[in-house]
Design a protein around this motif. Structure first.
Motif, PDB file in Angstrom:
ATOM      1  N   ALA A 122       0.833  -1.202   0.000  1.00 24.61           N
ATOM      2  CA  ALA A 122       0.000   0.000   0.000  1.00 24.61           C
ATOM      3  C   ALA A 122       0.869   1.253   0.000  1.00 24.61           C
ATOM      4  O   ALA A 122       0.603   2.203  -0.752  1.00 24.61           O
ATOM      5  CB  ALA A 122      -0.932   0.001   1.205  1.00 24.61           C
ATOM      6  N   ARG A 123       1.916   1.250   0.836  1.00 24.88           N
ATOM      7  CA  ARG A 123       2.803   2.415   0.869  1.00 24.88           C
ATOM      8  C   ARG A 123       3.509   2.596  -0.469  1.00 24.88           C
ATOM      9  O   ARG A 123       3.656   3.722  -0.953  1.00 24.88           O
ATOM     10  CB  ARG A 123       3.815   2.264   2.002  1.00 24.88           C
ATOM     11  N   ARG A 124       3.971   1.483  -1.078  1.00 27.33           N
ATOM     12  CA  ARG A 124       4.630   1.584  -2.385  1.00 27.33           C
ATOM     13  C   ARG A 124       3.671   2.120  -3.435  1.00 27.33           C
ATOM     14  O   ARG A 124       4.059   2.959  -4.260  1.00 27.33           O
ATOM     15  CB  ARG A 124       5.159   0.212  -2.821  1.00 27.33           C
ATOM     16  N   ARG A 125       2.433   1.650  -3.410  1.00 28.68           N
ATOM     17  CA  ARG A 125       1.445   2.102  -4.396  1.00 28.68           C
ATOM     18  C   ARG A 125       1.204   3.606  -4.280  1.00 28.68           C
ATOM     19  O   ARG A 125       1.173   4.322  -5.278  1.00 28.68           O
ATOM     20  CB  ARG A 125       0.126   1.348  -4.175  1.00 28.68           C
ATOM     21  N   VAL A 126       1.055   4.095  -3.065  1.00 25.19           N
ATOM     22  CA  VAL A 126       0.822   5.523  -2.860  1.00 25.19           C
ATOM     23  C   VAL A 126       2.042   6.328  -3.298  1.00 25.19           C
ATOM     24  O   VAL A 126       1.911   7.379  -3.945  1.00 25.19           O
ATOM     25  CB  VAL A 126       0.473   5.801  -1.393  1.00 25.19           C
TER      26      VAL A 126
END
Length: 517
Positions: free
Chosen positions: A127-131
């Protein structure tokens, strides 16, 4: 005859509304409205408060059902029963009131209900990578691990846009997207929106800001009293023409009001510190408007809250008409002659569930409307009717809930109620946020008349043109300090923008000028 733009050649039709009609008791909100928006286009939807813009977008986004008419998305007829249906069809909407969880992080908000998973569990690292990837790709820098409650409003808006992009939205509807942004941030946002359009998205902006429409939009549709009155290509029209279409009359844009005549000092602030404010020094005299400029989150709202009694003062002194109110209650400040228009008209300025009449009576219930400790209903109704007419609040009845009003009409209600106190000092934050062009002029004229009647006004606004047009002096805040002070006409938008970014050598205490200045 209504001007008609030629169809843009930017791509296939993304959204098509035909003959949309929607009525509420006593109001025909949309009257056979047609709207066509193509892929690759940034399209502005404009109109005064109550013109039908929000109703039309609510129908497009599945929050309302039309009484008549059809909606097509990417050429397919649709009938959305909810915003979830609209999102599944590739639509996304950023509302004026953000729909975020303050206790969650940026990443958690962006992926909420669309979380990446690993072995059946939410993959927080993914999720952090996607954001991070989305933010970098679209020029919307955010910290994925930051808690939303700790973010300024401008950054929260980026989170809302990232939410839409994460869900694959190809049609984006943004309601007053630059209301909380500085000019530089607004320019950056429009660069993002243009890039999205060039990638094949379509963007619909609901806005009142003519400069942004002329510089950042391809076409504009204007509503008035629920009907389409103009369809214009921005390259072939002017801001004056759009304003005239919105109001049905000639409108004087970006008016600069002449300076007032300063009298005795009403507000004196010395060494004021509070959470978010450091050592503020300022004064406001009767007969002047002092404006405070600054990027959102640099202490402007915190300073006003401290002066209004909504935030504890940790150091310094505040006097109002010579009386110490540093630690006074809000009720005592009201009695001493302080009125306050807060930034958040929903959560702080009004009681949305209460009637329009009751909201207009608030603060007056112990003074002008009180009779032997009681509030005569007839007096409350008369008071409401007088302010509704004076400030052009569009309400079908004074009995309806204030929360049912559009944002702009709720702002008119709040401004009118506070000006009616006839207080020595008016603290006003974002006086025309979300308000249509005609009402902006009316509110500006009311504030100037209030000043000219001998009152003092301390105003915070994100609109530099508003500050430069109204203020007799301009203070700039940066990182909780007042870092610059300018007399009327001394600073252009570039100079103010540099000061707002901290590009001044040393903090300036901003002493109050003498009466002869």
């Amino acid at each position: 005859m209504t001007p008609q733009p030629s169809e843009p050649d930017t791509g296939a039709i993304a959204v098509e509304l035909r003959g949309i009609t929607k009525a509420f008791p006593g109001t025909l909100a949309n009257d056979r409205v047609d709207l066509t928006v193509r892929r690759g286009e940034v399209h502005a939807l404009m109109g005064e408060n109550g013109a039908g813009k929000s109703t039309l977008m609510s129908i497009l986004y599945g929050m309302l059902r039309p009484d008549a008419g059809t909606v097509r998305v990417d050429g397919r007829p649709v009938s959305f029963a909810s915003p979830g249906d609209a999102m599944a069809a590739g639509l996304g909407m950023v509302h004026q009131s953000f729909k975020l969880f303050n206790s969650l992080t940026v990443a958690e908000n962006v992926v909420y209900r669309a979380e990446p998973r690993r072995f059946g569990f939410v993959d927080r690292a993914a999720a952090r990578r996607r954001v991070t990837e989305l933010a970098a790709a679209h020029g919307l820098p955010v910290d994925p691990d930051a808690r939303v409650a700790d973010l300024p409003v401008g950054v929260r808006q980026r989170v809302e846009i990232l939410k839409l992009l994460h869900r694959g939205a190809r049609t984006l509807v943004l309601d007053e997207p630059t209301a909380v942004l500085t000019p530089a941030e607004a320019d950056a946002l429009f660069a993002v929106l243009r890039r999205l359009a060039d990638e094949g998205h379509c963007v619909i902006l609901v806005t009142h800001k003519l400069r942004e429409v002329m510089e950042g939009c391809d076409n504009v549709t204007v509503l008035r009293d629920g009907r389409v009155v103009a369809r214009l290509r921005t390259a072939d029209t002017s801001a004056d023409a759009i304003a005239g279409a919105m109001t049905g009359r000639a409108v004087e844009l970006d008016r600069v009001h002449p300076p007032g005549t300063a009298g005795d000092e009403v507000l004196s602030v010395s060494g004021l510190s509070a959470a978010g404010v450091r050592g503020a020094e300022l004064g406001v005299r009767a007969g002047e408007i002092v404006g405070i400029a600054g990027v959102a989150g640099n202490g402007q709202s915190e300073l006003i809250e401290a002066l209004a009694g909504l935030r504890p003062v940790t150091a310094g002194r505040v006097t109002l008409s010579g009386r110490d109110i540093t630690h006074a209650s809000t009720a005592r400040r009201r009695r001493e002659g302080l009125a306050h228009v807060p930034e958040d008209r929903h959560a702080v300025g009004t009681a949305p569930a209460a009637s329009v009449a009751d909201n207009l009576a608030m603060g007056h219930h112990r003074t002008s409307l009180s009779h032997r400790g009681f509030l005569p209903p007839r007096a409350v109704r008369a008071h409401a009717r007088e302010l509704i007419g004076r400030f052009g609040v569009k309400a079908s009845s004074h009995r309806i809930a204030a929360g049912s009003l559009s944002g702009g009409n709720l702002q008119k209600l709040l401004i009118g109620r506070e000006l009616a106190h006839d207080a020595a000092l008016l603290l006003v934050e974002q006086p025309t946020r979300g308000v249509d062009i005609g009402a902006v002029q009316n509110i500006h004229d009311q504030l100037v008349a209030y000043r000219d009647a001998g009152h003092a006004v301390l105003m915070v606004s994100a609109e530099l043109s508003e500050i430069r047009g109204l203020a007799d002096r301009v203070l700039v805040m940066y990182e909780g300090r007042i870092v610059a002070s300018y007399a009327k006409g001394e600073a252009d938008e570039r100079t103010l923008g540099l000061a707002m970014a901290g590009a001044v050598p040393v903090p300036v205490p901003g002493p109050t000028p003498s009466k002869e200045v």
